[in-house]
Every structure is written in structure tokens, then in C-alpha cells.
Design a protein around this motif. Structure first.
Motif: not given
Lengths: 283, 149
Positions: A13-20, A114-122
Motif C-alpha cells: 500500500x501507499x501507507x506501507x511505502x511511506x513507512x518504509x 505500490x497499489x494505486x500508483x502515483x495518483x493515489x500517493x498524490x
């Protein structure tokens, strides 16, 4: 309870990437977009850019870069053989899946999307930067390329003759043969329109939600196993125009649904529809 | 090719391909924002260039005998925005006839064909063709369409 994907570890998830994202010694986040300049307008902090054309394709021959160039690319971005590479990008991870597939083809083991990609992250208002990271170079060796996930034209011809399943992930207009090229750009086109005989149409976008995340396993099963009638043990070939959209479907079939034998035909319609004597079905 | 495009092409051709991309990125930030009277049309989905996979909205207008070009490009497509910003910088506010010389192969002239490859060029060629067709059909307008600028 929601049924998990076949290989849930390949999606984060975007959350996982943010944490790692700070653990750059273990993980390398890679942005892969259609637009060659999108990364420069802002990206996930610590993420590097790998461009599907300028980095992954050979500049002269229609093929991917060779083992040595791939090793150099990884080394330059601080990707070692044990580094876990996490891809994300624009257009519902279309190009992220393409880069994922090429990395798998070259034999890299630890890969995630990363599920949802760049758009979800933004959309979630997470940190973006234009600062280019400076990761220390790694050493890399291509040790066990997985050629088996790639189909060539002759493989596909045998596949058709054997009556095995093919998935055409292009738009319906391209599948039926109504459209062979874009207006004002005839040189972009293909000489013949239609699809490979026996192929079933399933545009790649059907696998994603409006927010760019993948649909649930049950929803995906309803499409690929239900509507298309594919079975988990089938030998499947997926194709599109140049093999990018079909990488996305390849990821869905293999990693989310657990199909064992799926090959991406990257020559795809731009090869099949231009080659002499290939069987074609229309409508 | 109109003179201003010639000049831009000369600058692009004189530098390394990597630098050409940096120049294009600079241009992508210079595409003028849509005037307020057009944003509602865009939000209603009007004036979209459907040949382009990227959401692009285009207005080709006459202001007296001058050409006015308004183009809106999604922020996810800086390459397209950069190319079109070059076209706007060269043609907007100039004589309508100048559009005749707008080359459909602008990407090649800017030396960007190798770094962008044909796939990325598809939509841009379609938009350039549309600008030429719409400009060819324009009648000079007596009054200004953008009095509030």
C-alpha cells in the motif's frame, strides 16, 4: 472476509511505502511512467526513475537491454541482487507493471507494486519532492533470467494452432480491427487490423478501480476465470500493441490470481499485424 | 516553419538529448493557464482532443486577425505540455496564416524523436494537426474575445 491475492506480498500500500521509504539499504522505490518527464515534476522521496524506453529498451534493436546493460542500470541506482524493488507510476501502474515484468524477465526476485500508483500517493497528500536521491552504487549480476515469461511470434503461432488461450488486452476498437492507427499519425500504425485468432478481448483497465488500485480477488476472478473462462493451470499468452498493457494483465493473472504459466507476447500487435502471412481474425 | 519555431528548434538541436528534455520540462511549466471563461467548458468535457490519449483541451480562436491558442494539459503529461507550450509561445498572438507552416513533425525538428520515440509522439501529432485544421477554418473576428486580460 476478503479473499487474499494469490501472492499478496507482491503488492504494497501507499501507507506501507511511506513507512518504509527511509530504509534505502533494503528497498529501492522506482517510478516508471509513460511520460518521460513526469518524475521530474515530483516523485516519492528516495524514489529513482526508470524509463521504459530510454532505460529498459535497446536503442537500436527492437528488444530489451542485454544482461550487462541491465546489471549496469541496477548498479547505478543502488539496486543489488537482494534489494527489494517497489514500482509505482502513472496510469494505474501500467508502466510500473511493465518495468516489473522486465525486471522479472531479467531474473530479479524481490519485486513489488505500490497499489494505486502515483495518483493515489498524490491524492492522499503524501510527500513529493523534485530532489534526486543519491544512492550509493551497488554490484549486480544477472544470474537466472526468466525467459519463460516471454513469448515470441513463433511461440504464439504454435499456441494458436494448439488452441490454447490468448488474452487481447487492447481496446475493443483495436480488437475488432476498426482502428489500426491514430488520426494524423499513419506511420504509427499497423498494416492490418484485428486480433490473433482465438484471442479473447479483455481491456487491461478492467482490472483496476477508479482510484487506480487493483480490483479485489473475487472481482478479478469473475472477469478472468468467469467471463473469459481461463483456468489457473492454463498456458496463457497475453498481448497488446507493444507488450506494455499486457504486462499489467500478466501481473494480475500471475501475482494476484496465481496462474503459473502466463507469457507476455511483447512483439504484440505491432509485430503480428505487420508480419507477412500471420492468421488474423476480425470482428 | 514559422521563424520563432525555427529559433527554438535551433536551440534544441544545439544541445545534448538529455538537455533537450530539461528544456522541454522548462517549457512545460510555461503553458499559460486557461482564462476563466474557458475552464467551465473544459470541466464540462468540451473541446477535448480525442485523438490524444492524454487529456488535452484546445481552443483555436481569432482575435482580430491574430491567432489565439488556449491549451489545457493534465499535469500528468509534462511532455505534451512542453511541446504545446513551444507551439503557443511561437504562434499565439501572431498572424493566423503562420499556422500553415506549423510542422506536424515538430518532434523531429526539435531533435526529440529519439528520446520520446514514436509512441509518445502520437498524441502530439494529432493535436498539431487539429490546430492547423481549426486555424485554417477561422474567420478574422472584429472584437476581442479576451477583454479582461
Amino acid at each position: 472476509m476478503t479473499q487474499p491475492y494469490a501472492h499478496p506480498e507482491s503488492l504494497v500500500s501507499t501507507q506501507w511505502v511511506d513507512e518504509h521509504r527511509g530504509q534505502t539499504d533494503l528497498y529501492r522505490i522506482v517510478e516508471s511512467d509513460e511520460d518521460v518527464l513526469l518524475y521530474e515534476t515530483g516523485h516519492v522521496p528516495e524514489a529513482v526513475k526508470i524509463d521504459w524506453i530510454n532505460d529498459l529498451n535497446d536503442p537500436v534493436v527492437r528488444d530489451y537491454i542485454d544482461n550487462a546493460k541491465f546489471a549496469a542500470l541496477c548498479a547505478r541506482h543502488g539496486i543489488g541482487n537482494d534489494t527489494t524493488v517497489i514500482f509505482y507510476g502513472d496510469k494505474s501502474n501500467w508502466w510500473a507493471c511493465y518495468a516489473f515484468w522486465v525486471f522479472r524477465l531479467m531474473g530479479h526476485d524481490n519485486l513489488k507494486i505500490m497499489d494505486g500508483g502515483r495518483a493515489k500517493w498524490m491524492d492522499e497528500g503524501r510527500a513529493m519532492t523534485t530532489a534526486k536521491p543519491n544512492h550509493p552504487p551497488a554490484t549486480y549480476q544477472v544470474t537466472h533470467p526468466r525467459r519463460g515469461i516471454r513469448a515470441f511470434r513463433d511461440d504464439v503461432l504454435r499456441h494458436v494452432r494448439a488452441g490454447r488461450p490468448l488474452v487481447d488486452v487492447r481496446s475493443m476498437e483495436e480488437f475488432t480491427g476498426k482502428l489500426t492507427h491514430m488520426p494524423d499519425y499513419p506511420q504509427e500504425g499497423v498494416l492490418r487490423g484485428g486480433h490473433i485468432p482465438g484471442a479473447k478481448s479483455c481491456p487491461w483497465m478492467r482490472a483496476v478501480n477508479p482510484d487506480g488500485t487493483f480490483k479485489s480477488r473475487a472481482e478479478l476472478e469473475a472477469i478472468y476465470q468467469g467471463e473469459l473462462g481461463l483456468k489457473i493451470l492454463d498456458d496463457v499468452v497475453a498481448y497488446c500493441r507493444i507488450g506494455e498493457r499486457s504486462s499489467h494483465t500478466w501481473f494480475v493473472l500471475t501475482h494476484l490470481l496465481g496462474f503459473d504459466t502466463v507469457r507476455n507476447y511483447d512483439g504484440s500487435w505491432t509485430e503480428w499485424g505487420n508480419a507477412v502471412g500471420m492468421p488474423i481474425e476480425k470482428g | 516553419m514559422p521563424n520563432r519555431l525555427d529559433e527554438v528548434a535551433e536551440v534544441f538541436q544545439s544541445v545534448e538529448p538529455e538537455t533537450r528534455l530539461e528544456l522541454l520540462l522548462d517549457y512545460s511549466r510555461k503553458l499559460p493557464p486557461l482564462p476563466a471563461r474557458l475552464t467551465a467548458q473544459r470541466d464540462a468535457g468540451l473541446h477535448r482532443v480525442h485523438e490524444c490519449m492524454t487529456p488535452v483541451f484546445l481552443w483555436v480562436e481569432a482575435e482580430g486577425d491574430k491567432l489565439r491558442l488556449w491549451i489545457d494539459v493534465a499535469p500528468e503529461s509534462p511532455t505534451v505540455a512542453g511541446m504545446l507550450a513551444i507551439v503557443v509561445a511561437a504562434l499565439d498572438g501572431g498572424p493566423i496564416e503562420a499556422v500553415k507552416n506549423l510542422p506536424l513533425d515538430l518532434i523531429q525538428r526539435l531533435g526529440l524523436a529519439d528520446v520520446l520515440r514514436m509512441n509518445r509522439a502520437v498524441g502530439i501529432g494529432a493535436i498539431l494537426g487539429r490546430i492547423k485544421r481549426e486555424a485554417a477554418a477561422l474567420q478574422p473576428s472584429p472584437q476581442s474575445l479576451t477583454p479582461n486580460l
